[in-house]
Scaffold this motif. Structure first.
Motif, PDB file in Angstrom:
ATOM      1  N   ASP A 113       0.996  -1.149  -0.012  1.00  0.00           N
ATOM      2  CA  ASP A 113      -0.021  -0.088  -0.023  1.00  0.00           C
ATOM      3  C   ASP A 113       0.847   1.387   0.077  1.00  0.00           C
ATOM      4  OD1 ASP A 113      -2.406  -1.657   0.155  1.00  0.00           O
ATOM      5  OD2 ASP A 113      -2.446  -1.804   2.194  1.00  0.00           O
ATOM      6  N   TYR A 114       1.897   1.272   0.793  1.00  0.00           N
ATOM      7  CA  TYR A 114       2.966   2.378   0.907  1.00  0.00           C
ATOM      8  C   TYR A 114       3.885   2.921  -0.147  1.00  0.00           C
ATOM      9  CZ  TYR A 114       1.336   3.264   5.561  1.00  0.00           C
ATOM     10  OH  TYR A 114       0.461   3.387   6.773  1.00  0.00           O
ATOM     11  N   GLU A 115       4.137   1.513  -1.064  1.00  0.00           N
ATOM     12  CA  GLU A 115       5.132   1.803  -1.909  1.00  0.00           C
ATOM     13  C   GLU A 115       4.755   2.850  -3.141  1.00  0.00           C
ATOM     14  OE1 GLU A 115       7.343  -1.599  -3.536  1.00  0.00           O
ATOM     15  OE2 GLU A 115       8.337  -1.682  -1.539  1.00  0.00           O
ATOM     16  N   PRO A 116       3.559   2.506  -3.783  1.00  0.00           N
ATOM     17  CA  PRO A 116       3.187   3.298  -5.032  1.00  0.00           C
ATOM     18  C   PRO A 116       3.212   4.854  -4.420  1.00  0.00           C
ATOM     19  CG  PRO A 116       1.844   1.372  -4.678  1.00  0.00           C
ATOM     20  CD  PRO A 116       2.737   1.538  -3.485  1.00  0.00           C
ATOM     21  N   ILE A 146       4.927   6.370  -2.216  1.00  0.00           N
ATOM     22  CA  ILE A 146       6.307   6.933  -1.707  1.00  0.00           C
ATOM     23  C   ILE A 146       6.876   7.037  -3.229  1.00  0.00           C
ATOM     24  CG2 ILE A 146       8.339   6.226  -1.142  1.00  0.00           C
ATOM     25  CD1 ILE A 146       6.943   4.492   1.253  1.00  0.00           C
ATOM     26  N   ARG A 147       6.814   6.165  -4.028  1.00  0.00           N
ATOM     27  CA  ARG A 147       7.292   6.512  -5.466  1.00  0.00           C
ATOM     28  C   ARG A 147       6.887   7.529  -5.955  1.00  0.00           C
ATOM     29  NH1 ARG A 147      10.641   2.135  -6.239  1.00  0.00           N
ATOM     30  NH2 ARG A 147      10.154   0.178  -5.375  1.00  0.00           N
ATOM     31  N   ALA A 148       5.579   7.902  -5.845  1.00  0.00           N
ATOM     32  CA  ALA A 148       4.900   8.882  -6.411  1.00  0.00           C
ATOM     33  C   ALA A 148       5.101  10.409  -5.846  1.00  0.00           C
ATOM     34  CB  ALA A 148       3.366   8.751  -6.870  1.00  0.00           C
ATOM     35  N   GLN A 149       5.557  10.013  -4.493  1.00  0.00           N
ATOM     36  CA  GLN A 149       5.983  11.104  -3.540  1.00  0.00           C
ATOM     37  C   GLN A 149       4.602  11.938  -3.311  1.00  0.00           C
ATOM     38  OE1 GLN A 149       9.615  12.331  -2.249  1.00  0.00           O
ATOM     39  NE2 GLN A 149       9.152  10.164  -2.427  1.00  0.00           N
ATOM     40  N   LEU A 173      -0.196   9.285   1.577  1.00  0.00           N
ATOM     41  CA  LEU A 173       0.269   8.744   2.793  1.00  0.00           C
ATOM     42  C   LEU A 173      -0.097   9.348   3.937  1.00  0.00           C
ATOM     43  CD1 LEU A 173       4.277   9.349   1.902  1.00  0.00           C
ATOM     44  CD2 LEU A 173       3.133   7.197   2.210  1.00  0.00           C
ATOM     45  N   ILE A 174      -0.823  10.537   4.273  1.00  0.00           N
ATOM     46  CA  ILE A 174      -1.508  11.033   5.270  1.00  0.00           C
ATOM     47  C   ILE A 174      -2.562  10.206   5.467  1.00  0.00           C
ATOM     48  CG2 ILE A 174      -2.980  12.826   6.066  1.00  0.00           C
ATOM     49  CD1 ILE A 174      -0.239  13.475   6.616  1.00  0.00           C
ATOM     50  N   VAL A 179       5.464  11.112   7.398  1.00  0.00           N
ATOM     51  CA  VAL A 179       5.601  11.183   6.225  1.00  0.00           C
ATOM     52  C   VAL A 179       6.976  11.606   5.609  1.00  0.00           C
ATOM     53  CG1 VAL A 179       4.650  13.053   4.322  1.00  0.00           C
ATOM     54  CG2 VAL A 179       3.169  12.136   6.044  1.00  0.00           C
ATOM     55  N   GLU A 180       7.724  12.574   6.353  1.00  0.00           N
ATOM     56  CA  GLU A 180       8.987  12.997   5.710  1.00  0.00           C
ATOM     57  C   GLU A 180      10.037  11.685   5.973  1.00  0.00           C
ATOM     58  OE1 GLU A 180      10.034  15.659   4.650  1.00  0.00           O
ATOM     59  OE2 GLU A 180       7.942  16.410   4.790  1.00  0.00           O
ATOM     60  N   TYR A 181       9.699  10.774   6.859  1.00  0.00           N
ATOM     61  CA  TYR A 181      10.267   9.481   6.602  1.00  0.00           C
ATOM     62  C   TYR A 181      10.246   8.697   5.802  1.00  0.00           C
ATOM     63  CZ  TYR A 181      12.190   5.006   8.357  1.00  0.00           C
ATOM     64  OH  TYR A 181      12.692   3.579   8.364  1.00  0.00           O
ATOM     65  N   LEU A 182       8.924   8.425   5.469  1.00  0.00           N
ATOM     66  CA  LEU A 182       8.302   7.811   4.199  1.00  0.00           C
ATOM     67  C   LEU A 182       8.681   7.956   2.973  1.00  0.00           C
ATOM     68  CD1 LEU A 182       4.830   6.564   5.621  1.00  0.00           C
ATOM     69  CD2 LEU A 182       6.760   5.017   5.596  1.00  0.00           C
ATOM     70  N   LEU A 183       8.675   9.421   2.671  1.00  0.00           N
ATOM     71  CA  LEU A 183       9.041   9.895   1.386  1.00  0.00           C
ATOM     72  C   LEU A 183      10.426   9.398   0.870  1.00  0.00           C
ATOM     73  CD1 LEU A 183       7.347  13.671   1.581  1.00  0.00           C
ATOM     74  CD2 LEU A 183       6.880  11.487   0.232  1.00  0.00           C
ATOM     75  N   HIS A 184      11.206   8.954   1.904  1.00  0.00           N
ATOM     76  CA  HIS A 184      12.732   8.884   1.705  1.00  0.00           C
ATOM     77  C   HIS A 184      12.929   7.096   1.941  1.00  0.00           C
ATOM     78  CE1 HIS A 184      13.479  13.021   0.888  1.00  0.00           C
ATOM     79  NE2 HIS A 184      13.105  13.216   1.817  1.00  0.00           N
ATOM     80  N   ARG A 185      11.875   6.435   2.208  1.00  0.00           N
ATOM     81  CA  ARG A 185      11.813   5.200   2.749  1.00  0.00           C
ATOM     82  C   ARG A 185      12.660   4.122   1.593  1.00  0.00           C
ATOM     83  NH1 ARG A 185      12.965   0.685   3.658  1.00  0.00           N
ATOM     84  NH2 ARG A 185      12.281  -0.581   5.243  1.00  0.00           N
ATOM     85  N   LEU A 186      12.325   4.567   0.447  1.00  0.00           N
ATOM     86  CA  LEU A 186      13.164   3.756  -0.662  1.00  0.00           C
ATOM     87  C   LEU A 186      14.228   4.341  -1.271  1.00  0.00           C
ATOM     88  CD1 LEU A 186       9.541   2.903  -2.470  1.00  0.00           C
ATOM     89  CD2 LEU A 186      10.899   1.571  -0.758  1.00  0.00           C
ATOM     90  N   ASP A 187      14.824   5.403  -0.709  1.00  0.00           N
ATOM     91  CA  ASP A 187      16.081   5.801  -1.223  1.00  0.00           C
ATOM     92  C   ASP A 187      17.127   4.898  -1.325  1.00  0.00           C
ATOM     93  OD1 ASP A 187      14.658   8.174  -1.607  1.00  0.00           O
ATOM     94  OD2 ASP A 187      15.676   9.391  -0.169  1.00  0.00           O
TER      95      ASP A 187
END
Length: 258
Positions: free
Chosen positions: A174-177, A179-182, A187-188, A250-258
């Protein structure tokens, strides 16, 4: 598979995090009660009052926070990923043997620190709500109680990184799409559970009533009097703690896939 990862690989589970967050509620309520012992004591925050203090660079409360954080840094406090300094620049290195902290967070967590926002919220919005006007001269003690409040709030809000990590692991698909789309809005929405948030606000309000009631042996009219208004504690969580925690998530998740 993701579920097994969160429960087995390093012991990080949502249940353990919830238990910690509930315990941190106690710390926050008690720290507010202790700060409420003193009136506003505005010279604590007046830069002209502490201008003669060598190295203060600001108000008395800034001086005390900076000096305390420097000592705590030497003792290894900020080696713990759950702790975040308010003045991170030029902190001395730890002088104690390093602790083996579990590496449960993505390295992106290191860049998420919203203590400036927490600082501004505490002094400009929260503090005037629960302390009385006045000046009793106990400025150093006042600043020390402020620091306790700030650190308790910071730890609770930045715990959002751990919340986000375990939710990501448990519901990765659920989260990956998002995050990839920022996509912050999605996410909220994924992170928001209105029923749980309402329960938290009611619980901290009840704790403020329980911990902060005036205890007497006779019926002297103190019933319903509290050291800190329970409604303000509920508002603290509803207006600031919960929203800021989600900002951290949210700030953490936005970079979780970096």
């Amino acid at each position: 598979m993701a579920k097994a990862e969160s429960n087995v690989s390093d012991g990080l589970t949502l249940e353990l995090i919830r238990e910690s967050l509930i315990r941190q509620e106690d710390t926050i309520v008690f720290s507010l009660i202790e700060r409420a012992r003193f009136p506003l004591n505005s010279p604590t925050y007046d830069k002209s009052y502490a201008s003669s203090v060598p190295g203060s660079g600001g108000s008395l409360v800034e001086f005390i926070v900076k000096q305390t954080e420097a000592i705590q840094a030497k003792a290894g406090r900020y080696e713990n990923p759950e702790e975040h300094p308010f003045f991170p620049d030029n902190l001395p290195p730890s002088q104690v043997p390093p602790q083996k902290n579990p590496e449960v967070l993505h390295p992106a967590a290191m860049s998420v620190n919203i203590n400036k926002i927490i600082w501004d919220m505490y002094f400009n919005e929260l503090l005037p709500l629960f302390v009385t006007p006045g000046d009793d001269g106990n400025y150093a003690s006042t600043a020390a109680r402020d620091l306790e409040c700030l650190q308790a709030l910071s730890r609770r809000i930045h715990y959002g990184k751990l919340v986000a990590e375990v939710k990501f692991r448990d519901e990765r698909k659920d989260y990956e799409p998002a995050i990839r789309a920022q996509d912050r809005d999605t996410l909220i929405n994924l992170l928001t559970f209105a029923r749980v948030e309402e329960a938290v606000k009611k619980r901290v309000e009840k704790k403020a009533m329980t911990f902060g009631q005036e205890v007497t042996l006779g019926d002297d009219g103190n019933k319903g009097k509290y050291k800190v208004n329970p409604a303000i504690v509920s508002r603290l969580y509803g207006d600031w703690v919960i929203p800021l925690t989600k900002d951290v998530e949210v700030e953490y998740l936005l970079h979780r896939l970096d």
